[in-house]
Scaffold this motif. Sequence first.
Motif, mmCIF file in Angstrom:
data_model
loop_
_atom_site.group_PDB
_atom_site.id
_atom_site.type_symbol
_atom_site.label_atom_id
_atom_site.label_comp_id
_atom_site.label_asym_id
_atom_site.label_seq_id
_atom_site.Cartn_x
_atom_site.Cartn_y
_atom_site.Cartn_z
ATOM 1 N N ILE A 181 0.926 -1.602 -0.043
ATOM 2 C CA ILE A 181 -0.240 0.071 -0.122
ATOM 3 C C ILE A 181 0.977 0.994 -0.388
ATOM 4 O O ILE A 181 0.638 2.330 -0.699
ATOM 5 C CB ILE A 181 -1.232 -0.198 0.880
ATOM 6 N N GLU A 182 1.603 1.106 0.944
ATOM 7 C CA GLU A 182 2.919 2.719 0.827
ATOM 8 C C GLU A 182 4.151 2.285 0.942
ATOM 9 O O GLU A 182 4.824 3.196 1.400
ATOM 10 C CB GLU A 182 1.925 3.543 2.039
ATOM 11 N N ARG A 224 6.259 10.094 -5.801
ATOM 12 C CA ARG A 224 5.380 8.871 -4.788
ATOM 13 C C ARG A 224 6.607 7.617 -3.808
ATOM 14 O O ARG A 224 6.808 6.915 -3.084
ATOM 15 C CB ARG A 224 4.135 8.361 -5.076
ATOM 16 N N ARG A 228 8.311 6.320 -0.363
ATOM 17 C CA ARG A 228 7.996 5.076 0.268
ATOM 18 C C ARG A 228 9.221 4.282 1.479
ATOM 19 O O ARG A 228 9.293 3.618 1.878
ATOM 20 C CB ARG A 228 7.567 3.197 -0.825
ATOM 21 N N LYS A 231 8.397 6.302 4.252
ATOM 22 C CA LYS A 231 7.506 5.700 4.826
ATOM 23 C C LYS A 231 6.946 4.098 5.552
ATOM 24 O O LYS A 231 6.467 3.827 6.332
ATOM 25 C CB LYS A 231 6.017 5.123 3.796
ATOM 26 N N ARG A 235 6.750 3.280 9.271
ATOM 27 C CA ARG A 235 5.683 2.576 9.925
ATOM 28 C C ARG A 235 6.602 1.520 11.232
ATOM 29 O O ARG A 235 5.983 1.497 12.214
ATOM 30 C CB ARG A 235 5.839 1.495 8.704
#
Length: 280
Positions: A181-182, A224, A228, A231, A235
């Motif tokens: 997803i990310e 984007r 990642r 991200k 996370r």
Amino acid sequence: MTGGPTVSIVIPAYNEERTIRACVVAALEQTVPADEIIVVNNKSTDSTAKMLKALKTEFPDAPLVIVDQNDEQGITPTRNAGFNAATSEVLGRIDADSILEPEWVAEVKRIFSDPTVGAATGPMIYYDMPLRRFGARADDNMRRALLKLTKEYHFVFGSNMAIRASAWRDIRDHVCNDADIEMHEDLDLGIHLFDRGHKIVYGSKMVSGMSARRLDANPMDYLRYVMRWEKTYDRHNIFNPALRAPMVVFSAIYPLGKLMRQQHLKSLKGGGVGPSAWAG
């Protein structure tokens, strides 16, 4: 080299009719054969499944296994299905546009002859870019430099990696199944390997080719993709600035890399393999 651990090569595939044949043939034509080549077809709607069936007919004696993963769409569950289906001591993992160098399996066997190695990754040759061999040396130097910067949480590169089957069994219940997803699923894999105490090494002779089609993305989509990295670490609550170095490197090379690729494809009158259906 004929000794060393057994090796399976896992290839997740989704709508890869333009690349899958070259990828599989390169995996078959190794100086030391792989013990198993598993292509995991993830709900492809193009001719991928038809081409895989044709490859099975063309190479009837090859250890080529076709697995359908229809439960979920995404590279993470598809990768996991391939790893779980594999029967060898070492599980190679490449993309459907990867073109392995002929000595790849031999090098993987050599690296994993060291029982302390849990996973390995290596450099790339961008086969649809100009100055390929020069680019391969630059890629190797860049990746070795990045690994020196990151004293911990060494990454594995999904287009060119291998993991010991026992290490996979140890981490498979811990990896993030929503990494598509990310996050970068291969970066997530490396984090869980490190957290569970598995050693990741880099092999300069463990070489694979890949497409530079990521550079075809527009600047915002490419940004984007690069973000990642951030991200993924966020996370996992990892805040080491050195681990963000690849973001800087991949962002910096985008303008020149895109220009070089555009000129190269123009010289080939529109060649190339197109964007990945899984590209985020």
